[in-house]
Design a protein around this motif. Sequence first.
Motif, PDB file in Angstrom:
ATOM      1  N   GLY A 179       0.812  -1.207   0.000  1.00  0.00           N
ATOM      2  CA  GLY A 179       0.000   0.000   0.000  1.00  0.00           C
ATOM      3  C   GLY A 179       0.848   1.260   0.000  1.00  0.00           C
ATOM      4  N   LYS A 180       0.320   2.306  -0.640  1.00  0.00           N
ATOM      5  CA  LYS A 180       1.070   3.572  -0.737  1.00  0.00           C
ATOM      6  C   LYS A 180       1.359   4.171   0.634  1.00  0.00           C
ATOM      7  N   HIS A 181       0.427   3.982   1.575  1.00  0.00           N
ATOM      8  CA  HIS A 181       0.661   4.535   2.915  1.00  0.00           C
ATOM      9  C   HIS A 181       1.885   3.896   3.566  1.00  0.00           C
ATOM     10  N   SER A 182       2.136   2.616   3.269  1.00  0.00           N
ATOM     11  CA  SER A 182       3.318   1.941   3.826  1.00  0.00           C
ATOM     12  C   SER A 182       4.603   2.516   3.242  1.00  0.00           C
ATOM     13  N   VAL A 183       4.573   2.853   1.959  1.00  0.00           N
ATOM     14  CA  VAL A 183       5.750   3.468   1.324  1.00  0.00           C
ATOM     15  C   VAL A 183       6.025   4.827   1.957  1.00  0.00           C
ATOM     16  N   LEU A 184       4.985   5.596   2.182  1.00  0.00           N
ATOM     17  CA  LEU A 184       5.163   6.913   2.799  1.00  0.00           C
ATOM     18  C   LEU A 184       5.736   6.786   4.212  1.00  0.00           C
ATOM     19  N   ASN A 185       5.234   5.832   4.985  1.00  0.00           N
ATOM     20  CA  ASN A 185       5.776   5.621   6.333  1.00  0.00           C
ATOM     21  C   ASN A 185       7.269   5.301   6.271  1.00  0.00           C
ATOM     22  N   ALA A 186       7.637   4.424   5.340  1.00  0.00           N
ATOM     23  CA  ALA A 186       9.042   4.036   5.195  1.00  0.00           C
ATOM     24  C   ALA A 186       9.889   5.225   4.747  1.00  0.00           C
ATOM     25  N   LEU A 187       9.339   6.037   3.856  1.00  0.00           N
ATOM     26  CA  LEU A 187      10.062   7.203   3.342  1.00  0.00           C
ATOM     27  C   LEU A 187      10.365   8.196   4.461  1.00  0.00           C
ATOM     28  N   ALA A 188       9.424   8.345   5.393  1.00  0.00           N
ATOM     29  CA  ALA A 188       9.649   9.221   6.542  1.00  0.00           C
ATOM     30  C   ALA A 188      10.832   8.719   7.366  1.00  0.00           C
ATOM     31  N   VAL A 189      10.892   7.409   7.579  1.00  0.00           N
ATOM     32  CA  VAL A 189      11.987   6.808   8.347  1.00  0.00           C
ATOM     33  C   VAL A 189      13.310   6.970   7.609  1.00  0.00           C
ATOM     34  N   ILE A 190      13.304   6.733   6.307  1.00  0.00           N
ATOM     35  CA  ILE A 190      14.520   6.879   5.492  1.00  0.00           C
ATOM     36  C   ILE A 190      15.042   8.305   5.574  1.00  0.00           C
ATOM     37  N   ALA A 191      14.152   9.282   5.468  1.00  0.00           N
ATOM     38  CA  ALA A 191      14.561  10.688   5.505  1.00  0.00           C
ATOM     39  C   ALA A 191      15.197  11.044   6.849  1.00  0.00           C
ATOM     40  N   LEU A 192      14.584  10.612   7.937  1.00  0.00           N
ATOM     41  CA  LEU A 192      15.123  10.912   9.265  1.00  0.00           C
ATOM     42  C   LEU A 192      16.485  10.262   9.462  1.00  0.00           C
ATOM     43  N   CYS A 193      16.584   8.991   9.084  1.00  0.00           N
ATOM     44  CA  CYS A 193      17.846   8.262   9.275  1.00  0.00           C
ATOM     45  C   CYS A 193      18.958   8.836   8.390  1.00  0.00           C
ATOM     46  N   HIS A 194      18.621   9.188   7.163  1.00  0.00           N
ATOM     47  CA  HIS A 194      19.596   9.812   6.251  1.00  0.00           C
ATOM     48  C   HIS A 194      20.082  11.129   6.845  1.00  0.00           C
ATOM     49  N   TYR A 195      19.180  11.919   7.376  1.00  0.00           N
ATOM     50  CA  TYR A 195      19.523  13.216   7.965  1.00  0.00           C
ATOM     51  C   TYR A 195      20.444  13.052   9.168  1.00  0.00           C
ATOM     52  N   GLU A 196      20.279  11.947   9.890  1.00  0.00           N
ATOM     53  CA  GLU A 196      21.120  11.671  11.050  1.00  0.00           C
ATOM     54  C   GLU A 196      22.436  10.983  10.667  1.00  0.00           C
ATOM     55  N   GLY A 197      22.677  10.827   9.357  1.00  0.00           N
ATOM     56  CA  GLY A 197      23.963  10.317   8.900  1.00  0.00           C
ATOM     57  C   GLY A 197      24.075   8.814   8.817  1.00  0.00           C
ATOM     58  N   MET A 198      22.971   8.089   8.897  1.00  0.00           N
ATOM     59  CA  MET A 198      23.033   6.631   8.790  1.00  0.00           C
ATOM     60  C   MET A 198      23.297   6.204   7.353  1.00  0.00           C
ATOM     61  N   GLN A 199      23.941   5.060   7.190  1.00  0.00           N
ATOM     62  CA  GLN A 199      24.256   4.530   5.874  1.00  0.00           C
ATOM     63  C   GLN A 199      23.074   3.730   5.319  1.00  0.00           C
ATOM     64  N   ALA A 200      23.004   3.645   4.003  1.00  0.00           N
ATOM     65  CA  ALA A 200      21.893   2.949   3.344  1.00  0.00           C
ATOM     66  C   ALA A 200      21.792   1.497   3.796  1.00  0.00           C
ATOM     67  N   GLU A 201      22.934   0.837   3.999  1.00  0.00           N
ATOM     68  CA  GLU A 201      22.884  -0.584   4.384  1.00  0.00           C
ATOM     69  C   GLU A 201      22.262  -0.776   5.771  1.00  0.00           C
ATOM     70  N   ASP A 202      22.394   0.249   6.639  1.00  0.00           N
ATOM     71  CA  ASP A 202      21.755   0.173   7.954  1.00  0.00           C
ATOM     72  C   ASP A 202      20.265   0.480   7.853  1.00  0.00           C
ATOM     73  N   ILE A 203      19.922   1.413   6.986  1.00  0.00           N
ATOM     74  CA  ILE A 203      18.504   1.763   6.813  1.00  0.00           C
ATOM     75  C   ILE A 203      17.742   0.603   6.167  1.00  0.00           C
ATOM     76  N   ARG A 204      18.460  -0.257   5.431  1.00  0.00           N
ATOM     77  CA  ARG A 204      17.805  -1.384   4.754  1.00  0.00           C
ATOM     78  C   ARG A 204      17.170  -2.383   5.719  1.00  0.00           C
ATOM     79  N   HIS A 205      17.418  -2.227   7.022  1.00  0.00           N
ATOM     80  CA  HIS A 205      16.748  -3.074   8.010  1.00  0.00           C
ATOM     81  C   HIS A 205      15.235  -2.882   7.975  1.00  0.00           C
ATOM     82  N   LEU A 206      14.771  -1.904   7.225  1.00  0.00           N
ATOM     83  CA  LEU A 206      13.337  -1.756   6.963  1.00  0.00           C
ATOM     84  C   LEU A 206      12.725  -3.096   6.546  1.00  0.00           C
ATOM     85  N   ALA A 207      13.486  -3.849   5.780  1.00  0.00           N
ATOM     86  CA  ALA A 207      12.977  -5.091   5.178  1.00  0.00           C
ATOM     87  C   ALA A 207      12.661  -6.163   6.206  1.00  0.00           C
TER      88      ALA A 207
END
Length: 430
Positions: free
Chosen positions: A261-289
């Motif tokens: 669902g699109k709402h799930s993508v938006l929720n994940a995008l919010a988390v990605i944006a916050l983590c990216h802003y805090e300097g986390m690496q993509a491989e750590d953010i991939r724990h979304l999965a």
Amino acid sequence: MTIYHFVGIKGTGMSGLAQILHDAGETVQGSDVEKTFFTEEALKQKSIPIYPFSKSNIKPGLTVIAGNAFKDDHEEIVEAKTLGLPIYRYHEFLGEWLSQYTSIAVTGAHGKTSTTGLLAHVLDQTYSISYLIGDGTGLGHANSEYFVFEACEYRRHFLAYKPDYAIMTNIDFDHPDYFTSVDDVFNAFQEMADQVKKGIVACGDDEYLQKIQAKVPVLYYGFEESNDFQAKHISEVASGTQFDVFVRNNFYETFTIPTYGKHSVLNALAVIALCHYEGMQAEDIRHLATFGGVKRRFSEKKKSNQIIIDDYAHHPKEIEATIDAIRKKYPNRQVTAIFQPHTYTRTKMFLQEFANALKLADFVYLCDIFGSARELAGKLSIEDLQALVPNSKLLTLDTTDELKDNKSGVLVFMGAGDIQKYQIAYEEIG
């Protein structure tokens, strides 16, 4: 030694906060009605005592934390005042407690529990964190770097918080027993934005959030080109949903989430944006999965050839989002929606919108309205909603066997009251 006593410890926020204090080494106890709630199990696992409501629970030396559902004339609160004990409301205590961490408030009309859970899951893989999720889950560490918590807008309770960061998922009119209009809701979120110390992550596809003014940086996320973080090339895959993320129009990474669902993508995008802003690496953010979900948000099980889903959806837009997710995950199955409206004021305000959302299902069953202690029943009844949903049926605890008719379908039980008793009654049928 301070002993914290929670008045209404089975509430979702209260249960989570009690667990956090327990995990941080504090002595915790609480009281509530003797009815069973899904939040109890975690409290019992941590051996946190739960007593029936009684003024005899209140003794000298306690610090009392009172749930917002209980008024000042509650017998335990009255006794605590008589004894001169320190008394905090849930949001007041939380506002003081989180000041010792880098705090991240997750707020919005919809999606805040799922987003809080997802953010806590991702950060927890890399950092020592504490978190408080609106499904009754709480975890505390004395040496936490981050404190992730759900912040509810109802009665402007979230203004007790001055977080370092805030994620704002959307602004919508809800809680009509308190808010007068969507503009009133917006004003509350604007007040909240003024209290954020470091940065705001907001959905840029939301017309109201675009108008938020802040003294701190605002990062926008969404599907539209104008967002700082944009999701593109969204596709359903066997393990969930896959999408590409672009940061200021530059490709960043491909992510997979185990939800639909699109709402799930938006929720994940919010988390990605916050983590990216805090300097986390993509491989750590991939724990979304690997996120396992939160309680009462698209919680699935099987009964014979049927899929049974338990979901907290109690607003028309949440019902739409839940049914949309079901259609994406189970495109070849018919959907039976079993819905229990929550509060008379919300049902009256959104009567036609509820009907329109429920029509997205193939079959609809309606349960009696779950009234709130904070309102009068009025003249509205479930039959008023039934009249607007063609071919819908009323469901009672004695008629749940009718749900067998959709033999290989998806049954989704939705509501914020005690809808689960209908699900349990059905599951107990052989």
